[in-house]
Design a protein around this motif. Structure first.
Motif, PDB file in Angstrom:
ATOM      1  N   SER A 104      -3.948  -4.922  -4.773  1.00 49.12           N
ATOM      2  CA  SER A 104      -4.892  -6.016  -5.011  1.00 49.12           C
ATOM      3  C   SER A 104      -6.326  -5.553  -4.761  1.00 49.12           C
ATOM      4  CB  SER A 104      -4.552  -7.209  -4.120  1.00 49.12           C
ATOM      5  OG  SER A 104      -3.234  -7.648  -4.399  1.00 49.12           O
ATOM      6  N   THR A 105      -6.500  -4.685  -3.769  1.00 47.10           N
ATOM      7  CA  THR A 105      -7.832  -4.138  -3.501  1.00 47.10           C
ATOM      8  C   THR A 105      -8.313  -3.350  -4.721  1.00 47.10           C
ATOM      9  OG1 THR A 105      -7.119  -3.870  -1.206  1.00 47.10           O
ATOM     10  CG2 THR A 105      -9.164  -2.775  -1.845  1.00 47.10           C
ATOM     11  N   LEU A 106      -7.391  -2.574  -5.319  1.00 49.76           N
ATOM     12  CA  LEU A 106      -7.762  -1.774  -6.490  1.00 49.76           C
ATOM     13  C   LEU A 106      -8.097  -2.676  -7.683  1.00 49.76           C
ATOM     14  CD1 LEU A 106      -8.084   0.911  -7.954  1.00 49.76           C
ATOM     15  CD2 LEU A 106      -5.625   0.872  -8.456  1.00 49.76           C
ATOM     16  N   ILE A 128      -6.077 -11.880  -3.641  1.00 49.70           N
ATOM     17  CA  ILE A 128      -6.139 -11.932  -2.181  1.00 49.70           C
ATOM     18  C   ILE A 128      -5.680 -10.596  -1.607  1.00 49.70           C
ATOM     19  CG2 ILE A 128      -5.220 -13.019  -0.096  1.00 49.70           C
ATOM     20  CD1 ILE A 128      -4.789 -15.538  -1.774  1.00 49.70           C
ATOM     21  N   VAL A 129      -6.471 -10.073  -0.662  1.00 48.72           N
ATOM     22  CA  VAL A 129      -6.152  -8.829   0.014  1.00 48.72           C
ATOM     23  C   VAL A 129      -5.869  -9.152   1.468  1.00 48.72           C
ATOM     24  CG1 VAL A 129      -7.201  -6.703   0.879  1.00 48.72           C
ATOM     25  CG2 VAL A 129      -7.539  -7.380  -1.511  1.00 48.72           C
ATOM     26  N   SER A 130      -4.765  -8.613   2.019  1.00 45.12           N
ATOM     27  CA  SER A 130      -4.554  -8.792   3.451  1.00 45.12           C
ATOM     28  C   SER A 130      -3.713  -7.646   3.984  1.00 45.12           C
ATOM     29  CB  SER A 130      -3.867 -10.125   3.747  1.00 45.12           C
ATOM     30  OG  SER A 130      -2.470  -9.950   3.797  1.00 45.12           O
ATOM     31  N   ALA A 131      -3.727  -7.480   5.277  1.00 45.99           N
ATOM     32  CA  ALA A 131      -2.968  -6.393   5.902  1.00 45.99           C
ATOM     33  C   ALA A 131      -1.489  -6.728   5.993  1.00 45.99           C
ATOM     34  CB  ALA A 131      -3.539  -6.107   7.290  1.00 45.99           C
ATOM     35  N   ILE A 132      -1.123  -7.954   5.615  1.00 48.75           N
ATOM     36  CA  ILE A 132       0.287  -8.348   5.698  1.00 48.75           C
ATOM     37  C   ILE A 132       1.013  -7.866   4.439  1.00 48.75           C
ATOM     38  CG2 ILE A 132       1.866 -10.302   5.886  1.00 48.75           C
ATOM     39  CD1 ILE A 132      -0.699 -11.891   6.864  1.00 48.75           C
ATOM     40  N   GLY A 177       3.413  -7.803   1.372  1.00 50.52           N
ATOM     41  CA  GLY A 177       3.991  -8.908   0.620  1.00 50.52           C
ATOM     42  C   GLY A 177       3.000 -10.025   0.367  1.00 50.52           C
ATOM     43  N   THR A 178       1.704  -9.709   0.342  1.00 49.54           N
ATOM     44  CA  THR A 178       0.679 -10.733   0.112  1.00 49.54           C
ATOM     45  C   THR A 178       0.746 -11.283  -1.311  1.00 49.54           C
ATOM     46  OG1 THR A 178      -0.772  -9.589   1.664  1.00 49.54           O
ATOM     47  CG2 THR A 178      -1.797 -11.195   0.178  1.00 49.54           C
ATOM     48  N   THR A 179       0.810 -10.383  -2.269  1.00 48.97           N
ATOM     49  CA  THR A 179       0.791 -10.821  -3.676  1.00 48.97           C
ATOM     50  C   THR A 179       2.201 -11.228  -4.091  1.00 48.97           C
ATOM     51  OG1 THR A 179      -0.988  -9.266  -4.087  1.00 48.97           O
ATOM     52  CG2 THR A 179       0.121 -10.171  -6.017  1.00 48.97           C
ATOM     53  N   GLY A 210      -3.026   7.955  -5.440  1.00 50.01           N
ATOM     54  CA  GLY A 210      -2.928   7.914  -3.979  1.00 50.01           C
ATOM     55  C   GLY A 210      -4.123   7.173  -3.397  1.00 50.01           C
ATOM     56  N   ASN A 211      -3.842   6.191  -2.548  1.00 43.53           N
ATOM     57  CA  ASN A 211      -4.920   5.346  -2.012  1.00 43.53           C
ATOM     58  C   ASN A 211      -5.112   5.589  -0.513  1.00 43.53           C
ATOM     59  OD1 ASN A 211      -6.910   3.355  -2.055  1.00 43.53           O
ATOM     60  ND2 ASN A 211      -5.440   1.738  -1.557  1.00 43.53           N
ATOM     61  N   LYS A 212      -6.231   5.092  -0.009  1.00 44.72           N
ATOM     62  CA  LYS A 212      -6.613   5.181   1.410  1.00 44.72           C
ATOM     63  C   LYS A 212      -6.951   6.630   1.790  1.00 44.72           C
ATOM     64  CE  LYS A 212      -3.802   1.083   2.293  1.00 44.72           C
ATOM     65  NZ  LYS A 212      -3.052   0.259   3.239  1.00 44.72           N
ATOM     66  N   ILE A 262      -7.826   8.253  -4.382  1.00 42.90           N
ATOM     67  CA  ILE A 262      -8.940   7.311  -4.304  1.00 42.90           C
ATOM     68  C   ILE A 262      -8.962   6.601  -2.944  1.00 42.90           C
ATOM     69  CG2 ILE A 262      -8.847   6.822  -6.780  1.00 42.90           C
ATOM     70  CD1 ILE A 262      -7.619   4.049  -5.968  1.00 42.90           C
ATOM     71  N   SER A 263     -10.041   5.863  -2.742  1.00 38.14           N
ATOM     72  CA  SER A 263     -10.048   4.879  -1.675  1.00 38.14           C
ATOM     73  C   SER A 263     -10.521   3.576  -2.307  1.00 38.14           C
ATOM     74  CB  SER A 263     -10.994   5.299  -0.552  1.00 38.14           C
ATOM     75  OG  SER A 263     -11.187   4.186   0.297  1.00 38.14           O
ATOM     76  N   ALA A 264      -9.556   2.713  -2.584  1.00 38.37           N
ATOM     77  CA  ALA A 264      -9.906   1.448  -3.237  1.00 38.37           C
ATOM     78  C   ALA A 264     -10.799   0.627  -2.310  1.00 38.37           C
ATOM     79  CB  ALA A 264      -8.647   0.672  -3.607  1.00 38.37           C
ATOM     80  N   GLY A 265     -10.473   0.657  -1.025  1.00 40.64           N
ATOM     81  CA  GLY A 265     -11.223  -0.135  -0.059  1.00 40.64           C
ATOM     82  C   GLY A 265     -12.680   0.285   0.009  1.00 40.64           C
ATOM     83  N   GLN A 266     -12.936   1.587  -0.103  1.00 40.11           N
ATOM     84  CA  GLN A 266     -14.305   2.069  -0.018  1.00 40.11           C
ATOM     85  C   GLN A 266     -14.898   2.360  -1.397  1.00 40.11           C
ATOM     86  OE1 GLN A 266     -14.725   5.063   3.031  1.00 40.11           O
ATOM     87  NE2 GLN A 266     -14.099   3.520   4.514  1.00 40.11           N
ATOM     88  N   ARG A 267     -14.189   1.938  -2.441  1.00 41.73           N
ATOM     89  CA  ARG A 267     -14.659   2.139  -3.811  1.00 41.73           C
ATOM     90  C   ARG A 267     -14.968   3.606  -4.106  1.00 41.73           C
ATOM     91  NH1 ARG A 267     -13.450  -2.678  -3.528  1.00 41.73           N
ATOM     92  NH2 ARG A 267     -14.706  -4.485  -4.148  1.00 41.73           N
TER      93      ARG A 267
END
Ligand SMILES: Nc1nc2c(ncn2[C@@H]2O[C@H](COP(=O)(O)OP(=O)(O)OP(=O)(O)O)[C@@H](O)[C@H]2O)c(=O)[nH]1
Ligand SMILES: [Mg+2]
Length: 467
Positions: free
Chosen positions: A236-238, A249-253, A255-257, A340-342, A367-372
């Motif tokens: 979702s972040t990507l 919606i992005v969350s650390a839990i 199964g969010t989406t 590969g993310n993060k 990539i790092s989706a969170g940090q674009r």
């Protein structure tokens, strides 16, 4: 629907609502006369086509001023519809437009049906059917490529190609018919081996056009790219990063989406439709998640491209390969990109492991989706995948984008194959001629050389009013 070419039609040709300008268009034998009844300043009847006239529109009965306008005159046959056409640019208010339209209706104009201007252009020979359909595609075009394809079709590229095919077949059809006329006398005018060669050639071209339909569909509807992966990978972040919008919606839990979230974005003139999905895991936390996982798998089955996203700190290269292999097992032709993310959290050893994997005929983007970070490289990799799969960039070649055209080509191909078979089996002229006639009819239905009222109605009512 009663339509004749002898009445004069009118419609608002710009979108309704407030705007700087609104253009009301009239077409038909009385277009100039009806305009004149409201236009006080000048005698339009004496004016040549392709001229502009500034003045006021008044309600004829009361003399009340409706708007200050510029009238553009086009004289038959030098106009879009080949009829007399008047385009009136006034102020873009719904209220004014309603009053002007009402006044024209009182003067004897009729409100145009959807697509009726373009239909008249077709009936009067200004456009063939494939070109007329391109008008609707052009209006709807929202990427550089779909625009280019529609414009090529509007300018007659596709129609020329079809006419060329038909012309060659028609000659043979005529010779076969001639043989039939001689009936009993058992003559052969049409050279059978020449016909066989021609059939092979025409079938080749038609098959090529049908293949282009797959590409045309992608250009018209976008490249569906499903983002799949395990829960919490950052899908979702990507999606949000690619769309430059907080859509999902992005969350650390994990199964969010639960459901699909999708939207389109144009990359280098190509339209991508990105689909964010529920994270895939073997034992979902609840029933809702289980449904989400099942639907994700279905959606991958309809995708043009799979973007498999994983957390660099969680998975090993062999787990990534196993996941992709499992997802694409039933879809051997689906191009897949491993991402590969993060990157920001990954250790040098973890990064090195995946860089090694990238060497082995597997594309891996880090990539790092969170940090674009790495998003431009990812977009470039997506484009390379699409081009590599032959889904983009056929240059100036004809691309079929219309379902109706594709069906007609399929039908033509079927009859051409029947003729070919008939020839090989030495079947009678009568049967050959009949199949060839059907093939010609199918090809002719695309440009409208052979058309029925029903077909025309179904095509033109898909247009907006005023076109
Ligand atoms: N450090 C870091 N965290 C990230 C990155 N991308 C995503 N995250 C975090 O990872 C967590 C999960 O992100 P989501 O985008 O919700 O993951 P998802 O794959 O959609 O997860 P599900 O919908 O549950 O399957 C969130 O806390 C994000 O902030 C990244 O590049 N770096
Ligand atoms: Mg998510």
């Amino acid at each position: 629907m009663v339509q004749t070419l002898s009445d004069t039609i009118v419609a608002l040709s710009t979108p309704p609502g407030a705007g700087a300008l609104a253009v009301v268009r009239l077409s038909g034998p009385d277009a100039v006369g009806i305009t004149q009844a409201l236009f006080s300043k000048k005698n339009l009847a004496g004016q040549p086509g392709h001229t502009l006239h500034y003045g006021t529109l008044r309600e004829p009965a009361s003399g009340e001023i409706l708007d200050e306008v510029v009238v553009a005159l086009y004289r038959a046959p030098r106009s879009y519809t080949r009829e007399d056409v008047v385009e009136i640019s006034g102020h873009g208010s719904d209220f004014i437009v309603r009053q002007i339209l009402a006044a024209f209706l009182r003067q004897g104009a009729r409100l145009a049906e959807a697509g009726e201007f373009t239909k008249r252009a077709f009936l009067n020979g200004a456009l063939d059917l494939a070109q007329a359909e391109a008008v609707a595609d052009l209006i709807a075009a929202d990427s550089a490529l779909s625009h280019q394809v529609a414009l090529n079709q509007l300018r007659g590229g596709f129609s020329d190609e079809l006419r060329g095919l038909r012309a060659q077949l028609v000659q043979f059809a005529a010779l076969l018919e001639l043989e039939l006329d001689f009936g009993e006398e058992d003559v052969e005018f049409a050279d059978r081996s020449g016909l066989a060669r021609l059939l092979a050639e025409v079938q080749g071209v038609v098959r090529g056009l049908l293949r282009s339909f797959e590409l045309g569909n992608v250009i018209k509807n976008g490249i569906t790219t499903v983002i799949a992966g395990r829960p919490n990978a950052g899908k979702s972040t990507l999606l949000n990063a690619l769309l430059r919008e907080e859509r999902a919606i992005v969350s650390a839990i994990p199964g969010t989406t639960r459901d699909f979230i999708e939207d389109e974005v144009s990359i280098d003139g190509l339209r991508f439709r990105f689909v964010d999905t529920a994270g895939l895991r073997d034992n979902p936390a609840d029933e809702v998640e289980a449904i989400g996982v099942r639907r994700t798998r279905e959606r991958i089955g309809q995708a043009a491209l799979l973007l498999y996203l994983f957390d660099l700190t969680e998975l090993t290269p062999s787990e990534v390969q196993a996941d992709i292999a499992e997802l694409t097992a039933a879809l051997p032709k689906l191009p897949a990109l491993a991402v590969g993310n993060k990157r920001d959290l990954a250790s040098p050893a973890q990064l090195a492991a995946f860089q090694a994997l990238a060497g082995e005929n597997q594309t891996v983007e880090i990539i790092s989706a969170g940090q674009r970070q790495g998003l431009e490289e990812l977009q470039a990799a997506l484009l390379a995948q699409v081009r590599g799969a032959g889904l983009a960039g056929a240059g100036s070649a004809t691309i079929v984008t219309n379902v109706r055209h594709a069906r007609a080509l399929e039908e033509a191909l079927g009859y051409l194959a029947a003729v070919e078979q008939g020839l090989a089996q030495g079947r009678g002229t009568e049967l050959l001629a009949a199949d060839l006639r059907h093939a010609l009819a199918a090809l002719g239905s695309i440009t409208g050389e052979i058309s029925t009222d029903d077909l025309l109605t179904s095509i033109f009512t898909q247009f907006c009013i005023g076109k």
